[in-house]
Design a protein around this motif. Sequence first.
Motif, PDB file in Angstrom:
ATOM      1  N   VAL A  27      39.117  63.735  46.802  1.00  0.00           N
ATOM      2  CA  VAL A  27      38.693  63.963  45.426  1.00  0.00           C
ATOM      3  C   VAL A  27      37.686  62.890  45.055  1.00  0.00           C
ATOM      4  N   SER A  28      36.801  63.243  44.148  1.00  0.00           N
ATOM      5  CA  SER A  28      35.764  62.298  43.737  1.00  0.00           C
ATOM      6  C   SER A  28      35.445  62.466  42.263  1.00  0.00           C
ATOM      7  N   ALA A  29      35.323  61.322  41.585  1.00  0.00           N
ATOM      8  CA  ALA A  29      34.906  61.308  40.181  1.00  0.00           C
ATOM      9  C   ALA A  29      33.437  60.914  40.062  1.00  0.00           C
ATOM     10  N   ALA A  30      32.682  61.043  41.153  1.00  0.00           N
ATOM     11  CA  ALA A  30      31.292  60.589  41.165  1.00  0.00           C
ATOM     12  C   ALA A  30      30.446  61.287  40.107  1.00  0.00           C
ATOM     13  N   ALA A  31      30.686  62.577  39.886  1.00  0.00           N
ATOM     14  CA  ALA A  31      29.875  63.298  38.887  1.00  0.00           C
ATOM     15  C   ALA A  31      30.077  62.722  37.494  1.00  0.00           C
ATOM     16  N   LEU A  32      31.316  62.360  37.178  1.00  0.00           N
ATOM     17  CA  LEU A  32      31.596  61.778  35.860  1.00  0.00           C
ATOM     18  C   LEU A  32      30.978  60.399  35.737  1.00  0.00           C
ATOM     19  N   ARG A  33      31.133  59.583  36.775  1.00  0.00           N
ATOM     20  CA  ARG A  33      30.618  58.215  36.699  1.00  0.00           C
ATOM     21  C   ARG A  33      29.093  58.182  36.673  1.00  0.00           C
ATOM     22  N   ARG A  34      28.485  59.110  37.385  1.00  0.00           N
ATOM     23  CA  ARG A  34      27.018  59.133  37.448  1.00  0.00           C
ATOM     24  C   ARG A  34      26.405  60.026  36.371  1.00  0.00           C
ATOM     25  N   ARG A  35      27.284  60.664  35.585  1.00  0.00           N
ATOM     26  CA  ARG A  35      26.840  61.543  34.496  1.00  0.00           C
ATOM     27  C   ARG A  35      25.898  62.634  35.013  1.00  0.00           C
ATOM     28  N   LEU A  36      26.350  63.246  36.111  1.00  0.00           N
ATOM     29  CA  LEU A  36      25.600  64.344  36.706  1.00  0.00           C
ATOM     30  C   LEU A  36      26.359  65.649  36.495  1.00  0.00           C
ATOM     31  N   PRO A  37      25.672  66.768  36.445  1.00  0.00           N
ATOM     32  CA  PRO A  37      26.368  68.052  36.390  1.00  0.00           C
ATOM     33  C   PRO A  37      27.238  68.218  37.639  1.00  0.00           C
ATOM     34  N   GLY A  53      34.841  73.195  52.020  1.00  0.00           N
ATOM     35  CA  GLY A  53      34.816  73.762  50.684  1.00  0.00           C
ATOM     36  C   GLY A  53      34.778  72.689  49.623  1.00  0.00           C
ATOM     37  N   VAL A  54      34.219  73.023  48.468  1.00  0.00           N
ATOM     38  CA  VAL A  54      34.144  72.100  47.327  1.00  0.00           C
ATOM     39  C   VAL A  54      34.511  72.878  46.079  1.00  0.00           C
ATOM     40  N   GLU A  55      35.381  72.289  45.294  1.00  0.00           N
ATOM     41  CA  GLU A  55      35.831  72.921  44.054  1.00  0.00           C
ATOM     42  C   GLU A  55      35.654  71.931  42.905  1.00  0.00           C
ATOM     43  N   VAL A  56      35.131  72.400  41.784  1.00  0.00           N
ATOM     44  CA  VAL A  56      35.029  71.567  40.589  1.00  0.00           C
ATOM     45  C   VAL A  56      36.292  71.787  39.770  1.00  0.00           C
ATOM     46  N   ARG A  57      37.103  70.749  39.635  1.00  0.00           N
ATOM     47  CA  ARG A  57      38.345  70.882  38.896  1.00  0.00           C
ATOM     48  C   ARG A  57      38.085  70.853  37.387  1.00  0.00           C
ATOM     49  N   GLY A  58      39.107  71.245  36.645  1.00  0.00           N
ATOM     50  CA  GLY A  58      38.971  71.279  35.200  1.00  0.00           C
ATOM     51  C   GLY A  58      38.725  69.923  34.585  1.00  0.00           C
ATOM     52  N   ASP A  59      39.151  68.855  35.253  1.00  0.00           N
ATOM     53  CA  ASP A  59      38.943  67.504  34.734  1.00  0.00           C
ATOM     54  C   ASP A  59      37.599  66.923  35.145  1.00  0.00           C
ATOM     55  N   GLY A  60      36.774  67.730  35.834  1.00  0.00           N
ATOM     56  CA  GLY A  60      35.450  67.272  36.237  1.00  0.00           C
ATOM     57  C   GLY A  60      35.398  66.627  37.596  1.00  0.00           C
ATOM     58  N   LEU A  61      36.554  66.444  38.249  1.00  0.00           N
ATOM     59  CA  LEU A  61      36.579  65.865  39.587  1.00  0.00           C
ATOM     60  C   LEU A  61      36.219  66.916  40.630  1.00  0.00           C
ATOM     61  N   LEU A  62      35.635  66.462  41.706  1.00  0.00           N
ATOM     62  CA  LEU A  62      35.342  67.348  42.825  1.00  0.00           C
ATOM     63  C   LEU A  62      36.498  67.292  43.820  1.00  0.00           C
ATOM     64  N   ARG A  63      36.953  68.439  44.243  1.00  0.00           N
ATOM     65  CA  ARG A  63      37.982  68.545  45.283  1.00  0.00           C
ATOM     66  C   ARG A  63      37.286  69.015  46.548  1.00  0.00           C
ATOM     67  N   ILE A  64      37.243  68.161  47.553  1.00  0.00           N
ATOM     68  CA  ILE A  64      36.455  68.405  48.761  1.00  0.00           C
ATOM     69  C   ILE A  64      37.398  68.583  49.948  1.00  0.00           C
ATOM     70  N   THR A  65      37.280  69.701  50.642  1.00  0.00           N
ATOM     71  CA  THR A  65      38.083  69.956  51.829  1.00  0.00           C
ATOM     72  C   THR A  65      37.200  69.820  53.062  1.00  0.00           C
ATOM     73  N   VAL A  66      37.669  69.058  54.045  1.00  0.00           N
ATOM     74  CA  VAL A  66      36.917  68.904  55.288  1.00  0.00           C
ATOM     75  C   VAL A  66      37.578  69.731  56.374  1.00  0.00           C
ATOM     76  N   ALA A  67      36.757  70.267  57.251  1.00  0.00           N
ATOM     77  CA  ALA A  67      37.257  71.179  58.274  1.00  0.00           C
ATOM     78  C   ALA A  67      38.047  70.465  59.362  1.00  0.00           C
ATOM     79  N   VAL A  68      37.574  69.287  59.778  1.00  0.00           N
ATOM     80  CA  VAL A  68      38.197  68.564  60.897  1.00  0.00           C
ATOM     81  C   VAL A  68      38.478  67.140  60.451  1.00  0.00           C
ATOM     82  N   PRO A  69      39.709  66.847  60.025  1.00  0.00           N
ATOM     83  CA  PRO A  69      39.998  65.474  59.571  1.00  0.00           C
ATOM     84  C   PRO A  69      39.772  64.429  60.646  1.00  0.00           C
ATOM     85  N   GLY A  70      39.977  64.786  61.916  1.00  0.00           N
ATOM     86  CA  GLY A  70      39.762  63.824  62.992  1.00  0.00           C
ATOM     87  C   GLY A  70      38.335  63.357  63.125  1.00  0.00           C
ATOM     88  N   ALA A  71      37.389  64.103  62.514  1.00  0.00           N
ATOM     89  CA  ALA A  71      35.981  63.718  62.586  1.00  0.00           C
ATOM     90  C   ALA A  71      35.709  62.387  61.901  1.00  0.00           C
TER      91      ALA A  71
END
Length: 209
Positions: A27-37, A53-71
Amino acid sequence: MIARELAGVLGEPPAPEGSWEREAVYVSAAALRRRLPAHMLADQVRAVPGVAGVEVRGDGLLRITVAVPGALLESMSVERADIPEPGWPDFPRTWDNPGFVVRYGHARACAVLRWARELGVASEGFRGELLDDPYDRRVLRALAEIPGRTVSREPGWETYLVRLALAYHDAHERAPAVPVGDEPPGPVHTARVRLAEAVRGVLPGPARI
């Protein structure tokens, strides 16, 4: 290199969320901190290779799923991490002593590297997708915290090191990094030895206990 690329796009390391047993999520709050859409930043994150995949949550955080965690191991140095060692006593060498738990974890990772050489586990051909056992994923989940903790004013290294060590002890015992019995060495062992290298570089301790 996915961890570095995500941090480069976001402007800061994302934080791992959940257990990673079934999916590897940041998860990332970068959009909120950087005041970006948030949707604009999400599109940039989706373009990072390895992002599933990337999902914009209702609180403005990005939920990022990676395909291969071992990467994430591909962007981690196998050298000693610059993490201060807490002043734990050497004794008693029991599971009640966090110093023993952490140092024994380091010693076990070192032992894996010795055994791998003796048993002919290939050092080349790392495939991160083979680290899909729940015990491997618990270790990866803990390692994924390092970039965020490194830039934090309160990284909490002491508690973190114990948690990583405990996760690695479980993986060491239940998801062996070297062949057992007559089992031939294979790609999964190469992947788990690389995981042991990463753990060795984070946990402080001697090569043998």
